[in-house]
Design a protein around this motif. Structure first.
Motif, PDB file in Angstrom:
ATOM      1  N   SER A 174       0.829  -1.202   0.000  1.00 13.26           N
ATOM      2  CA  SER A 174       0.000   0.000   0.000  1.00 13.26           C
ATOM      3  C   SER A 174       0.866   1.254   0.000  1.00 13.26           C
ATOM      4  N   ARG A 175       2.079   1.156   0.532  1.00 14.11           N
ATOM      5  CA  ARG A 175       2.976   2.311   0.503  1.00 14.11           C
ATOM      6  C   ARG A 175       3.822   2.253  -0.756  1.00 14.11           C
ATOM      7  N   THR A 176       3.917   3.374  -1.470  1.00 20.60           N
ATOM      8  CA  THR A 176       4.687   3.394  -2.705  1.00 20.60           C
ATOM      9  C   THR A 176       6.120   3.843  -2.407  1.00 20.60           C
ATOM     10  N   MET A 177       6.969   3.792  -3.447  1.00 20.46           N
ATOM     11  CA  MET A 177       8.413   4.019  -3.254  1.00 20.46           C
ATOM     12  C   MET A 177       8.719   5.310  -2.506  1.00 20.46           C
ATOM     13  N   VAL A 178       7.984   6.339  -2.833  1.00 28.58           N
ATOM     14  CA  VAL A 178       8.334   7.630  -2.263  1.00 28.58           C
ATOM     15  C   VAL A 178       8.132   7.636  -0.748  1.00 28.58           C
ATOM     16  N   PHE A 179       7.217   6.844  -0.247  1.00 21.09           N
ATOM     17  CA  PHE A 179       7.009   6.792   1.197  1.00 21.09           C
ATOM     18  C   PHE A 179       7.943   5.793   1.874  1.00 21.09           C
ATOM     19  N   ILE A 180       8.352   4.770   1.100  1.00 19.95           N
ATOM     20  CA  ILE A 180       9.209   3.749   1.690  1.00 19.95           C
ATOM     21  C   ILE A 180      10.646   4.254   1.730  1.00 19.95           C
ATOM     22  N   GLY A 181      11.087   4.872   0.639  1.00 22.91           N
ATOM     23  CA  GLY A 181      12.498   5.272   0.537  1.00 22.91           C
ATOM     24  C   GLY A 181      13.245   4.232  -0.262  1.00 22.91           C
ATOM     25  N   GLY A 182      13.777   4.662  -1.412  1.00 22.61           N
ATOM     26  CA  GLY A 182      14.377   3.688  -2.354  1.00 22.61           C
ATOM     27  C   GLY A 182      15.803   3.342  -2.012  1.00 22.61           C
TER      28      GLY A 182
END
Ligand code: SAM
Length: 336
Positions: free
Chosen positions: A328-336
């Motif tokens: 549900s969390r996309t890359m920008v929220f996870i941190g690449g």
């Protein structure tokens, strides 16, 4: 590079599949001054409130606890890490903690202006995102007109002690996959590491499909049609398969997260900017360290919690399984 702190074998982080966890990605912000189409939505997004993000003291404390559990490599990322004021001082704090390999992933837009300060702070290495060499396409992908600034950032990084300088391109079919050979030529001209990343189902717009993934094998085949490549030995836990050009300078890295997953050797965990521990990019759940940090838990209690969570790290990301559901969390929220 900092000096090593001693960690006894009994305190190291392992998961139930026997993998030792030594690498941490720390997202210091969910904000970004780019809106790359494979990552963010064009629309204004709900950024976290500032007090929802871990402050620098809290982030340092979490990393200190993790270094005590055998984390050796730390990559500072985001959002855009250079968009958060104070990041240079944070790098210096991490260096003083004894992190052995301290790196950052950035879009490069603000890099030229702060590269020297990052080096002085103790940064060892840098990865710079660059998804097109063509200004029009660069604008279409990032929704900014910043190619010149990014190139200046790459120049400055290459002239600095940061080694190696890696340049990352996410390839998306029909968008920038016609530039594979141009990127390879760029790596040769500039004597840098050009890394090709397969598009993963982590985009905010949920446009990902298998048809948009450019397989790493195709990238290798196309580059080999022009230049002879030689494999470069790499650690199993590294994300990229690496090759150098037999006749000259430069190197390429292929990150085949979708077509040739490397989960079996994964040594990574992640902390999101709002203090959630994630054991996989594609984890269904994250684990709230911020609550523990803000509610009087001791370092020993934090460490114990992390150890328990890491034991249950996912065996693999399952992108290729029929029942795969993107997180549900996309890359920008996870941190690449
Ligand atoms: N703002 C920094 C930057 O642009 O590099 C750091 C954060 S960015 C989320 C980290 C890396 O994730 C970049 O190399 C970016 O290209 C990559 N990335 C973002 N979305 C992705 C996706 N859907 N699939 C594969 N890589 C992605």
């Amino acid at each position: 590079m900092a000096t090593t702190s001693a960690v006894s074998a009994g305190t190291l982080l392992h998961d139930k599949f026997g993998r030792q966890i030594t690498d941490l990605r720390v997202s210091v912000t969910d904000r970004c001054n780019f809106r790359c189409v494979y990552c963010r939505s064009a629309d204004p997004e709900n950024y976290r409130q500032h007090d929802e993000l871990l402050n620098w003291d809290e982030l340092e404390r979490v990393v200190r606890v993790l270094v005590g559990l055998g984390i050796r490599k730390v990559r500072v990322t985001g959002g855009e890490p250079l968009a958060r004021p104070g990041v240079e001082e944070f790098i210096a704090r991490l260096d003083r903690l004894g992190v052995q390999d301290l790196s950052m992933t950035t879009n490069g837009r603000a890099l030229a202006g702060c590269c020297d300060r990052l080096v002085d702070a103790g940064l060892d290495r840098i990865n710079i995102s660059l998804d097109s060499l063509d200004p029009v396409k660069f604008e279409r992908i990032t929704r900014t007109r910043s190619l010149r600034e990014v190139m200046e950032g790459i120049d400055r990084a290459q002239a600095s002690p940061l080694k190696p300088v890696k340049v990352n391109a996410v390839l998306v079919r029909g968008m920038n996959d016609d530039e594979v050979e141009a990127f390879a030529a760029f790596a040769r001209e500039r004597d840098l590491v050009m890394r090709f990343i397969e598009f993963m189902p982590l985009d905010a717009d949920r446009h990902w499909s298998r048809a948009l993934v450019v397989p790493a094998e195709e990238v290798k085949r196309r580059i080999e049609a022009q230049w002879k490549l030689e494999p470069v030995p790499h650690e199993h836990s590294e994300t990229a398969r690496k090759f150098r050009f037999a006749d000259g300078r430069g190197e390429i890295g292929l990150i085949a997260s979708v077509t040739q997953p490397f989960c079996g050797f994964c040594s990574r965990i992640r902390i999101t900017a709002d203090g959630k521990l994630r054991t996989c990019l594609f984890s269904k759940d994250d684990h709230d360290l911020r609550y523990l940090v803000r509610n009087g838990k001791t370092d020993a209690q934090l460490a114990e919690h992390v150890r328990e969570v890491v034991t249950e790290k996912e065996e693999g990301h399952r992108i290729n399984e029929p029942d795969f559901v993107p997180p549900s969390r996309t890359m920008v929220f996870i941190g690449g």
